[in-house]
Enzyme design. Structure first.
Site, PDB file in Angstrom:
ATOM      1  N   TYR A   1      29.225  19.315  44.989  1.00  0.00           N
ATOM      2  CA  TYR A   1      29.146  20.313  44.039  1.00  0.00           C
ATOM      3  C   TYR A   1      30.277  19.490  42.589  1.00  0.00           C
ATOM      4  CZ  TYR A   1      29.056  24.595  42.441  1.00  0.00           C
ATOM      5  OH  TYR A   1      29.295  26.169  41.082  1.00  0.00           O
TER       6      TYR A   1
ATOM      7  N   SER B   1      31.814  24.772  36.284  1.00  0.00           N
ATOM      8  CA  SER B   1      32.416  25.950  37.392  1.00  0.00           C
ATOM      9  C   SER B   1      33.859  25.114  37.411  1.00  0.00           C
ATOM     10  CB  SER B   1      31.898  25.199  38.828  1.00  0.00           C
ATOM     11  OG  SER B   1      32.520  25.804  40.069  1.00  0.00           O
TER      12      SER B   1
END
Ligand SMILES: NC(=O)c1ccc[n+]([C@@H]2O[C@H](COP(=O)([O-])OP(=O)(O)OC[C@H]3O[C@@H](n4cnc5c(N)ncnc54)[C@H](OP(=O)(O)O)[C@@H]3O)[C@@H](O)[C@H]2O)c1
Length: 258
Positions: free
Chosen positions: A157, A142
């Site tokens: 994350y 990501s």
């Protein structure tokens, strides 16, 4: 067909990005095994994918929770039981806890690492004896590994996706001599259930702010669609990318260029 005769495993292939990648692989002639937890979602995905099946290729499903050792065991056992070598592994299943650093719970931390990091690590390790010559591993990372968004707390994350990027590069180095290529795709924001879930609980003002941020920050003026990742995934999985390894490819409408 660019993946004719290849066998692929896509984790989290029953929805979102993984489903779009599975669909693209089937269209290019690969056999595809998709793994997810929810059997109903897998059945719906299998039915939708069946129309993409080309020239004798097949789509199979496996219900397994990859955040657990049992789920990893079951996935490895399925590949082993097929008696066929695997050419493509997409470590896509992931979870995003976008919660502030001071409120991250230990359970969220453990779950995030179990799925985003440990599953990719040990699934890849355990599948090593089952990879065919010239195998390709694709990790779905990501932009959050390196780029943060105002008011979108991402310490957990970001940490997990940063770890996945490090794993990608170190495995490219370690597995290269065996002819195994390892790359990552780092998508920008993609319109999936995960994204919708992560914004639905935000207050209206925060949602408006996010929308304005997207319009300001994405040079191509929109967030991604799952299909926007299909082309690079097929390329990295195919023999066209025979000399491509250790890359983390930003596919994000130009977002991280700024
Ligand atoms: N959407 C974005 O904006 C975005 C941006 C950058 C990166 N990513 C990354 O892209 C990947 C896919 O995200 P997505 O947005 O496509 O998510 P999604 O639409 O929520 O789909 C997630 C898929 O993973 C499966 N899954 C979830 N937990 C699992 C588990 N414990 N074991 C096995 N399968 C599991 C889900 O099926 P079940 O729920 O049935 O298990 C589903 O098939 C993730 O790694 C995410 O971090 C997403």
């Amino acid at each position: 067909m660019r993946l004719h005769g290849k066998r692929a495993l896509v984790t989290g292939g029953s929805d979102g990005i993984g489903l779009a990648i599975a669909e693209a692989f089937l269209r290019e002639g690969a056999d595809v095994l998709i793994v997810g937890r929810d059997a109903g979602k897998l059945a719906t995905a299998r039915d939708a994918l069946a129309s993409e099946v080309k020239g004798g290729a097949a789509v199979e499903t496996l219900s397994a929770d990859l955040a657990t050792g049992a789920g990893i065991d079951a996935t490895v056992a399925r590949v082993k039981a097929s008696g066929q070598l695997l050419d493509i592994l997409v470590n896509n299943a992931g979870v995003a806890y976008l919660v502030s650093f001071e409120t991250v719970s230990e359970a969220q931390f453990q779950h995030s690492f179990a799925l985003n990091v440990t599953a990719a690590f040990f699934l890849t390790q355990r599948l090593l004896p089952h990879f065919g010559a010239g195998a390709s591993i694709i990790n779905i990372s990501s932009y959050f590994a390196n780029k943060m968004i105002p008011n979108r707390p991402s310490s957990l994350y970001s940490l997990s996706k940063g770890a996945l990027n490090s794993l990608t590069k170190s495995l490219a180095f370690e597995l290269g001599p065996r002819g195994i290529r390892v790359n990552a795709i780092a998508p920008g924001t993609i319109d999936t259930a995960m994204r919708r879930k992560s914004i639905e609980n935000l207050p209206a003002a925060a949602q408006d702010e996010l929308k304005a941020h997207v319009e300001r920050s994405y040079p191509l003026g929109r967030i991604g669609r799952t299909g926007d990742l299909a082309g690079i995934a097929v390329h990295l999985a195919s023999d066209e990318a025979a000399w491509t390894s250790g890359g983390v490819f930003a596919i994000d409408g130009g977002y991280t260029a700024g």
